[in-house]
Scaffold this motif. Structure first.
Motif, mmCIF file in Angstrom:
data_model
loop_
_atom_site.group_PDB
_atom_site.id
_atom_site.type_symbol
_atom_site.label_atom_id
_atom_site.label_comp_id
_atom_site.label_asym_id
_atom_site.label_seq_id
_atom_site.Cartn_x
_atom_site.Cartn_y
_atom_site.Cartn_z
ATOM 1 N N HIS A 144 0.813 -1.212 0.000
ATOM 2 C CA HIS A 144 0.000 0.000 0.000
ATOM 3 C C HIS A 144 0.846 1.260 0.000
ATOM 4 O O HIS A 144 1.853 1.343 0.709
ATOM 5 C CB HIS A 144 -0.906 0.040 1.239
ATOM 6 N N ASP A 145 0.430 2.241 -0.797
ATOM 7 C CA ASP A 145 0.863 3.613 -0.610
ATOM 8 C C ASP A 145 -0.041 4.196 0.475
ATOM 9 O O ASP A 145 -1.258 4.081 0.387
ATOM 10 C CB ASP A 145 0.734 4.408 -1.908
ATOM 11 N N ARG A 146 0.533 4.792 1.486
ATOM 12 C CA ARG A 146 -0.227 5.233 2.655
ATOM 13 C C ARG A 146 -1.415 6.122 2.284
ATOM 14 O O ARG A 146 -2.538 5.881 2.710
ATOM 15 C CB ARG A 146 0.709 5.981 3.607
ATOM 16 N N ASP A 147 -1.182 7.153 1.488
ATOM 17 C CA ASP A 147 -2.235 8.117 1.161
ATOM 18 C C ASP A 147 -3.288 7.520 0.235
ATOM 19 O O ASP A 147 -4.483 7.782 0.382
ATOM 20 C CB ASP A 147 -1.627 9.365 0.535
ATOM 21 N N LEU A 148 -2.851 6.720 -0.746
ATOM 22 C CA LEU A 148 -3.810 6.100 -1.664
ATOM 23 C C LEU A 148 -4.701 5.110 -0.919
ATOM 24 O O LEU A 148 -5.918 5.062 -1.136
ATOM 25 C CB LEU A 148 -3.063 5.399 -2.803
ATOM 26 N N ASN A 149 -4.108 4.327 -0.037
ATOM 27 C CA ASN A 149 -4.884 3.374 0.747
ATOM 28 C C ASN A 149 -5.907 4.094 1.626
ATOM 29 O O ASN A 149 -7.066 3.674 1.718
ATOM 30 C CB ASN A 149 -3.935 2.547 1.614
ATOM 31 N N ALA A 150 -5.488 5.194 2.246
ATOM 32 C CA ALA A 150 -6.403 5.962 3.090
ATOM 33 C C ALA A 150 -7.543 6.554 2.273
ATOM 34 O O ALA A 150 -8.698 6.574 2.712
ATOM 35 C CB ALA A 150 -5.640 7.062 3.817
ATOM 36 N N ALA A 151 -7.222 7.037 1.065
ATOM 37 C CA ALA A 151 -8.249 7.625 0.206
ATOM 38 C C ALA A 151 -9.297 6.583 -0.186
ATOM 39 O O ALA A 151 -10.496 6.871 -0.230
ATOM 40 C CB ALA A 151 -7.607 8.225 -1.043
ATOM 41 N N ILE A 152 -8.854 5.356 -0.454
ATOM 42 C CA ILE A 152 -9.792 4.276 -0.815
ATOM 43 C C ILE A 152 -10.709 3.963 0.360
ATOM 44 O O ILE A 152 -11.932 3.802 0.195
ATOM 45 C CB ILE A 152 -9.020 3.026 -1.251
ATOM 46 N N ASN A 153 -10.135 3.888 1.564
ATOM 47 C CA ASN A 153 -10.950 3.609 2.752
ATOM 48 C C ASN A 153 -11.950 4.724 3.022
ATOM 49 O O ASN A 153 -13.103 4.468 3.374
ATOM 50 C CB ASN A 153 -10.037 3.414 3.961
ATOM 51 N N LEU A 154 -11.528 5.955 2.861
ATOM 52 C CA LEU A 154 -12.429 7.080 3.095
ATOM 53 C C LEU A 154 -13.528 7.139 2.036
ATOM 54 O O LEU A 154 -14.685 7.462 2.335
ATOM 55 C CB LEU A 154 -11.634 8.389 3.110
ATOM 56 N N GLN A 155 -13.172 6.827 0.810
ATOM 57 C CA GLN A 155 -14.182 6.809 -0.249
ATOM 58 C C GLN A 155 -15.245 5.749 0.042
ATOM 59 O O GLN A 155 -16.445 6.006 -0.091
ATOM 60 C CB GLN A 155 -13.534 6.523 -1.604
ATOM 61 N N ARG A 156 -14.803 4.581 0.489
ATOM 62 C CA ARG A 156 -15.747 3.507 0.808
ATOM 63 C C ARG A 156 -16.636 3.896 1.988
ATOM 64 O O ARG A 156 -17.838 3.619 1.987
ATOM 65 C CB ARG A 156 -14.967 2.232 1.103
ATOM 66 N N LEU A 157 -16.035 4.528 2.988
ATOM 67 C CA LEU A 157 -16.788 4.950 4.160
ATOM 68 C C LEU A 157 -17.859 5.977 3.804
ATOM 69 O O LEU A 157 -19.010 5.870 4.221
ATOM 70 C CB LEU A 157 -15.821 5.531 5.197
ATOM 71 N N ALA A 158 -17.496 6.970 3.017
ATOM 72 C CA ALA A 158 -18.450 8.014 2.643
ATOM 73 C C ALA A 158 -19.511 7.501 1.678
ATOM 74 O O ALA A 158 -20.676 7.893 1.752
ATOM 75 C CB ALA A 158 -17.706 9.195 2.031
ATOM 76 N N THR A 159 -19.104 6.631 0.758
ATOM 77 C CA THR A 159 -20.056 6.105 -0.217
ATOM 78 C C THR A 159 -21.150 5.303 0.465
ATOM 79 O O THR A 159 -22.335 5.422 0.128
ATOM 80 C CB THR A 159 -19.330 5.219 -1.246
ATOM 81 N N ALA A 160 -20.767 4.497 1.447
ATOM 82 C CA ALA A 160 -21.753 3.676 2.146
ATOM 83 C C ALA A 160 -22.722 4.529 2.963
ATOM 84 O O ALA A 160 -23.857 4.126 3.199
ATOM 85 C CB ALA A 160 -21.042 2.687 3.059
ATOM 86 N N THR A 161 -22.283 5.723 3.366
ATOM 87 C CA THR A 161 -23.125 6.584 4.195
ATOM 88 C C THR A 161 -23.912 7.604 3.379
ATOM 89 O O THR A 161 -25.119 7.736 3.522
ATOM 90 C CB THR A 161 -22.250 7.330 5.221
#
Length: 212
Positions: A144-161
């Motif tokens: 993982h690239d730290r920032d890219l991995n975080a962006a994917i997790n945040l996108q998934r979190l916001a999309t689900a909400t």
């Protein structure tokens, strides 16, 4: 010149406590410095306004992390860089522009482990430090690239909400490929009205989530 204007010998030593009038050269230097600072402030403000307007205008949902900026400023090695970025200004602009353009603005809670979670299998890297910009998941072997991995997790979190229709569990796509279940907490800010362009027609925008 300042010594002569004050009535002192230009080559002599000034009496203790004497304050000379501000010289013309000093005034010119101060004015040049003030113009430079004003130009830098204008460039920063212009960039911030264009960035936040574009994010809200082109996306249905944007996710921001609720960072402890005051605590980050306590780190003397990072304080100057963080101050130059202007996190507080970006957030305030995003809040009112999201309302203007009808964008759903989501805030991930301060302790959401966006960088520590593996975006593939969901394993949590408990010992990840700020200096580690890349890491490999011991569970699935994904690098993982730290920032890219975080962006994917945040996108998934916001999309689900904010956009449940487009979430992985709603379309049967990514969820069936082993993507971890969405965990964490967000605070959605929803605005019902859409943005209209110059023709009076409401714009159609694809959703995209961005990490700050």
């Amino acid at each position: 010149a300042a010594k002569v204007a004050a009535g002192f010998n230009p080559k002599g030593t000034l009496p203790k406590g004497t304050r000379l009038p501000i010289s013309s050269n000093r005034q010119k230097s101060a004015q040049a410095l003030a113009r430079l600072h004003a130009r830098i402030a204008n460039i920063r403000a212009d960039f911030t306004h264009k960035l936040t307007a574009r994010l809200c205008r082109e996306n249905q949902a944007v996710v921001l992390e609720d960072l402890n900026v005051s605590g980050m400023l306590a780190n003397e090695k990072l304080a100057r860089a963080i101050s130059d970025v202007g996190f507080g200004l970006i957030r305030s602009q995003m809040e009112y522009k999201a309302q203007r353009y009808g964008t759903r603005l989501v805030f991930a809670e301060r302790w959401y482990p966006s960088s520590r979670l593996c975006s593939v299998c969901g394993w949590k890297h408990e010992t990840l430090t700020l200096g580690e910009r890349e890491w490999t998941c011991p569970e699935c072997g994904t690098h993982h690239d730290r920032d890219l991995n975080a962006a994917i997790n945040l996108q998934r979190l916001a999309t689900a909400t904010a956009l449940p229709v487009a979430s992985p569990s709603g379309n049967g796509g990514a969820a069936s490929g082993g993507v971890p279940e969405v965990v964490g907490k967000v605070t959605p800010v929803r605005h019902e009205h859409g943005h209209q362009d110059g023709s009076g027609q409401e714009e159609n925008r694809a959703h995209f989530c961005v990490r700050f």
